[in-house]
Design a protein around this motif. Structure first.
Motif, PDB file in Angstrom:
ATOM      1  N   ASN A  60      48.093  50.423  25.212  1.00 36.56           N
ATOM      2  CA  ASN A  60      47.978  51.500  24.223  1.00 36.56           C
ATOM      3  C   ASN A  60      48.481  52.822  24.791  1.00 36.56           C
ATOM      4  O   ASN A  60      49.165  53.580  24.102  1.00 36.56           O
ATOM      5  CB  ASN A  60      46.519  51.652  23.784  1.00 36.56           C
ATOM      6  N   LEU A  61      48.122  53.074  26.035  1.00 32.76           N
ATOM      7  CA  LEU A  61      48.578  54.308  26.675  1.00 32.76           C
ATOM      8  C   LEU A  61      50.102  54.352  26.725  1.00 32.76           C
ATOM      9  O   LEU A  61      50.709  55.393  26.456  1.00 32.76           O
ATOM     10  CB  LEU A  61      47.995  54.409  28.095  1.00 32.76           C
ATOM     11  N   GLU A 113      52.196  52.987  24.691  1.00 34.00           N
ATOM     12  CA  GLU A 113      52.705  53.304  23.348  1.00 34.00           C
ATOM     13  C   GLU A 113      52.497  54.779  23.018  1.00 34.00           C
ATOM     14  O   GLU A 113      53.357  55.410  22.383  1.00 34.00           O
ATOM     15  CB  GLU A 113      52.013  52.417  22.300  1.00 34.00           C
ATOM     16  N   ASP A 114      51.363  55.328  23.446  1.00 34.81           N
ATOM     17  CA  ASP A 114      51.102  56.747  23.172  1.00 34.81           C
ATOM     18  C   ASP A 114      52.056  57.646  23.945  1.00 34.81           C
ATOM     19  O   ASP A 114      52.464  58.705  23.452  1.00 34.81           O
ATOM     20  CB  ASP A 114      49.646  57.082  23.513  1.00 34.81           C
ATOM     21  N   ILE A 115      52.412  57.227  25.150  1.00 33.16           N
ATOM     22  CA  ILE A 115      53.383  57.999  25.930  1.00 33.16           C
ATOM     23  C   ILE A 115      54.739  57.975  25.242  1.00 33.16           C
ATOM     24  O   ILE A 115      55.433  59.001  25.141  1.00 33.16           O
ATOM     25  CB  ILE A 115      53.469  57.435  27.370  1.00 33.16           C
ATOM     26  N   THR A 157      55.239  57.576  22.080  1.00 36.69           N
ATOM     27  CA  THR A 157      55.095  58.454  20.921  1.00 36.69           C
ATOM     28  C   THR A 157      55.239  59.919  21.320  1.00 36.69           C
ATOM     29  O   THR A 157      55.936  60.698  20.660  1.00 36.69           O
ATOM     30  CB  THR A 157      53.720  58.239  20.258  1.00 36.69           C
ATOM     31  N   ALA A 158      54.587  60.278  22.424  1.00 31.90           N
ATOM     32  CA  ALA A 158      54.638  61.667  22.883  1.00 31.90           C
ATOM     33  C   ALA A 158      56.066  62.069  23.234  1.00 31.90           C
ATOM     34  O   ALA A 158      56.516  63.178  22.927  1.00 31.90           O
ATOM     35  CB  ALA A 158      53.718  61.843  24.092  1.00 31.90           C
TER      36      ALA A 158
END
Lengths: 203, 203
Positions: free
Chosen positions: A184-185, A187-189, A191-192
């Motif tokens: 998840n992290l 994917e969030d990176i 996204t960021a």
DNA sequence: TCCGTTTTTGAATGATTGCTCAAATTCAAC
DNA sequence: GTTGAATTTGAGCAATCATTCAAAAACGGA
């Protein structure tokens, strides 16, 4: 020409990478190295000079593998930024594999471990990290020219940002944390990082 | 009641924080600790038990300072997300100060240094990092309720993302790199986190 | 089989590790 | 001053650190 080298140099270096990656430079004693590589002190020092020499060669093997991994991800991706994201996902798979010696990066572990009274090692890891930064900066400069980046984005700043993302991802992954959270992290990176790419991130 | 304690416990712990932060747990020898704290082995062991005990207390002082720093940034900011960004900028000022023992985080340094044969230390740093994650998750849950976050953003995932950003920022800052680049990186991280905030990041 | 070279072995090196403890020192109470 | 309890001192502990080197073992060529 008598006596063929019993110990395969490459095999020994693979074992050294694993041990140093798991325990760090200072955390791996020569006794543990002897066990891991199945070599006696005399052979070790004849082959690699000293602990520093062995570590330098192991670090070279490690960074070579990492470069290959990134290169492969970039080859199989249509754009540079997608290649970066593919690499991040591939890296996440690698470090969350159950047999990975550690999730954190060996180079970063060394960067945070080494002090000013080991200037050679300090310079070595700084050089490696600078090389990665330069490589990423070249990539992102090409990405910029091909319109993959938002206007005004500086390739070198983005290079350092991405390097810090990898450092952060892998350091957080070193926590006692489950694999799904690491994914998840990642994917969030991605996204960021979408804040710097021209087209919204796909996932 | 004879003899008053000559050595100020707090002063000693401050020196211990500085030494451990600079050299790491394993990198700081008892001899160096004796010098830095100006204490002889007998006093050290009478006061702190052993090296582990001293490190645990030093780590508590360190994390306490870090918490205070974040608390102050949040107090002086109108919204939670702005408070986070203010903290990142304040942190950048702190770690780039010329007298900072290191730029990387002592907790992360320990996380990357410690191995499975030091389970107590390993658990301790994991606990501290989990506490920070929990604190951030509560913050972001409040931020979400107050409409500061984009719809669909999970507070706990954002908490881990922000923690990884701090780890990455401070690890990259540990490189032999100039202060301006670190400050630029901080701004780029804030920009990247803008992908999760409701209103575009100001800077 | 023996030779000659190379590799491997492992005991031993001096330095350093974290730590102990008896002796010396220090200070409040009297 | 003298006493007595607490603190500080620092020599010294066993264990481990990275490293060395003479001796033993291993193997290709004869």
């Amino acid at each position: 020409m008598p006596r063929i080298a019993k110990y395969d140099r490459e095999k020994a270096l693979e074992d050294a990478v694993r041990l140093f990656w798991e325990r760090g430079y200072g955390g791996a004693s020569m006794k543990q190295i002897e066990q891991a590589l199945d070599m006696r002190p005399g052979s070790l020092y004849a082959t690699f000079g000293n602990k520093d020499g062995l570590f330098r060669e192991a670090l070279a093997v490690y960074t070579g593998r990492m470069s290959n991994s990134m290169g492969r991800a970039l080859e199989e991706s249509p754009t540079i930024m997608e290649g970066i994201f593919t690499y991040l996902r591939s890296l996440t798979e690698q470090i969350t594999a159950p047999d990975s010696p550690a999730r954190a990066c060996l180079v970063v572990k060394t960067l945070l471990e080494v002090t000013s009274d080991q200037p050679e090692l300090r310079d070595l890891v700084n050089r490696r990290l600078r090389e990665v930064e330069d490589y990423l900066a070249e990539l992102f400069e090409r990405a910029r020219e091909q319109g993959e980046l938002k206007p005004g984005v500086e390739s070198r700043r983005l290079a350092r940002l991405v390097q810090s993302q990898i450092m952060g991802l892998r350091s957080l992954a070193q926590r006692d944390i489950d694999t799904d959270s690491v994914k998840n992290l990642t994917e969030d990176i991605i996204t960021a990082l979408g804040a710097f790419t021209q087209h919204p991130t796909t996932h």
